[in-house]
Scaffold this active site. Structure first.
Site, mmCIF file in Angstrom:
data_model
loop_
_atom_site.group_PDB
_atom_site.id
_atom_site.type_symbol
_atom_site.label_atom_id
_atom_site.label_comp_id
_atom_site.label_asym_id
_atom_site.label_seq_id
_atom_site.Cartn_x
_atom_site.Cartn_y
_atom_site.Cartn_z
ATOM 1 C CB SER A 91 -0.895 0.018 1.249
ATOM 2 O OG SER A 91 -1.382 1.328 1.450
ATOM 3 C CG ASP B 236 -21.086 2.108 -1.011
ATOM 4 O OD1 ASP B 236 -22.124 2.731 -1.309
ATOM 5 O OD2 ASP B 236 -20.607 2.104 0.130
HETATM 6 C C1 GLA Z 1 -22.686 2.677 3.033
HETATM 7 C C2 GLA Z 1 -22.977 1.252 2.564
HETATM 8 C C3 GLA Z 1 -24.014 1.230 1.442
HETATM 9 C C4 GLA Z 1 -25.249 2.053 1.813
HETATM 10 C C5 GLA Z 1 -24.843 3.424 2.352
HETATM 11 C C6 GLA Z 1 -26.030 4.205 2.858
HETATM 12 O O1 GLA Z 1 -22.041 3.397 2.029
HETATM 13 O O2 GLA Z 1 -21.800 0.615 2.107
HETATM 14 O O3 GLA Z 1 -24.359 -0.078 1.118
HETATM 15 O O4 GLA Z 1 -26.043 1.368 2.729
HETATM 16 O O5 GLA Z 1 -23.882 3.321 3.389
HETATM 17 O O6 GLA Z 1 -26.891 4.505 1.831
#
Ligand code: GLA
Length: 377
Positions: free
Chosen positions: A67, A170
């Site tokens: 890293s 995400d």
């Molecule tokens: C984090 C989680 C997502 C989602 C958001 C809130 O980023 O990783 O899966 O739940 O919070 O929307």
């Protein structure tokens, strides 16, 4: 030096020539927060910040990962009991394991990586890291995994190796991102559509409170449990299928806290749909109103905001910003702001000044550039 060159030259220095470079982005989310694990809708897009990795199979059964940002090397094997101690390395290890569970013959490899997603800002640096390696290992070890499953590899890594019971938003956004487009994803059916997003006369900007946000060990998983309890009390699979009147009908059977959590989620489900309609009409005033409603719902009902972010949303409103809200999982991080061009400079100056007066440092400012998802460079 550009990040790409930095990653490539560190690889050469440590391991020699012949690496392939891969990248995956962090994400924003216009609206639809804490809805993904409730089977609801989200509205994310990939950003121009992310992770870049140089990777080359080494013919052994060991991974050697460096890293650049942590200036640290980790070495680990590929069996379940080989989990590395460093938390950053567990993301890479988890991805290897989840790929193996899906039948990919992941062998040892050497890798260096670096990132420019601000850590803890709520832009999902961890999903960027997972998606980079999921995408790369799939190519390098001839996996035949489709993009949805690559996103699930990242999500399963969080669940099984990092202790966060996150939804799919995400990792989905990081893998599927497309320049200039947001994506509306139905997290139950996994159907999605790209949504060209270029609001004339407006800018999207993130203000990072630089308040630390760490979903591992945070009450994120507790929020999810609240939602699951309420769904169970309603006899449904997820809150996606609940209406406000259903919730009212069982109010006496659940705790006040669970009631508030579910009230937020059910409201948020409708707000995402409202925002989609408003965008089709080019009605950014409604988009902005819903963003403020989301902010205060997350603050008062879901209780994942903090004083600094409430302050930033309030300053935004006072400066005539169209919409502003806390973005991502919460417990710190940044606000996402939809700002008219003519208000922009004043808002940024005012937010910096007033935040600094109150908290002794300025928020960081990140203009949003909606960009592409996981790729080989
Ligand atoms: C984090 C989680 C997502 C989602 C958001 C809130 O980023 O990783 O899966 O739940 O919070 O929307």
């Amino acid at each position: 030096m550009e990040m790409k060159e930095k990653v490539a030259s560190k690889f050469e220095e440590l391991f020699g020539a012949g690496a392939t470079l891969y990248a995956s982005p962090g994400r924003i989310n216009l609206i639809g927060e804490h809805t993904d694990y409730n089977g609801g809708f989200v509205f994310p897009g990939a950003v121009d910040k992310g992770i870049i990795a140089a990777i080359k199979p080494n013919g052994s059964d060991k991974v050697r990962a460096f890293s650049i940002d942590m200036n640290e090397m980790a070495e680990f094997g590929l069996r379940e009991e080989d989990a590395p101690a460093q938390s950053w390395a567990r993301y890479i290890f988890g991805v290897c394991r989840e790929m193996q569970k899906r039948g990919v013959k992941v062998g040892g490899f050497d890798t260096t990586f670096a990132g420019d997603v601000p850590l803890g800002a709520g832009m999902s640096s961890s999903a960027a890291l997972e998606s980079t390696y999921a995408f790369a290992l799939n190519e390098l070890f001839d996996g035949n995994i489709d993009k949805f499953e690559l996103a699930r590899v990242g999500q399963a890594t969080e669940h099984n190796y990092c202790g966060v019971k996150c939804g799919i938003m995400d990792q989905f956004a990081s893998v599927f991102g497309k320049k200039g487009n947001l994506m509306r994803l139905d997290c139950r059916s996994m159907e999605f559509e790209y949504f060209p997003f270029d609001p004339k006369g407006y800018k999207l900007v993130l203000l990072d409170s630089v308040v630390k946000h760490e979903l591992v060990g945070s009450p994120y998983n507790k929020r999810r449990e609240s939602c699951e309890r309420v769904a169970k009390a309603l006899g449904i699979e997820t809150l996606r299928d609940a209406e406000m009147k259903d919730l009212e009908a069982i109010k006496d059977k659940i705790s006040d806290e669970d009631y508030k959590r579910a009230r937020y989620v059910i409201g948020e489900k409708q707000r995402v749909l409202d925002v989609c309609d408003a965008l089709e009409r080019g009605d950014y005033e409604t988009v902005g109103k819903r963003m403020y409603e989301t902010h205060w719902g997350m603050s008062k009902d879901y209780e994942v905001s903090c004083e600094e972010l409430d302050f930033l949303a309030t300053v935004a409103e006072e400066c005539g910003v169209t919409g502003s809200r806390i973005m991502g999982g919460g417990f710190g991080g940044c606000t996402i702001n939809l700002v008219k061009d003519e208000v922009y400079d004043h808002f940024i100056a005012e937010a910096k000044k007033r935040f600094n007066e109150k908290y002794g440092h300025e928020p960081k400012v990140y203009p949003v550039v909606i960009s592409d998802g996981s790729r080989r460079l």
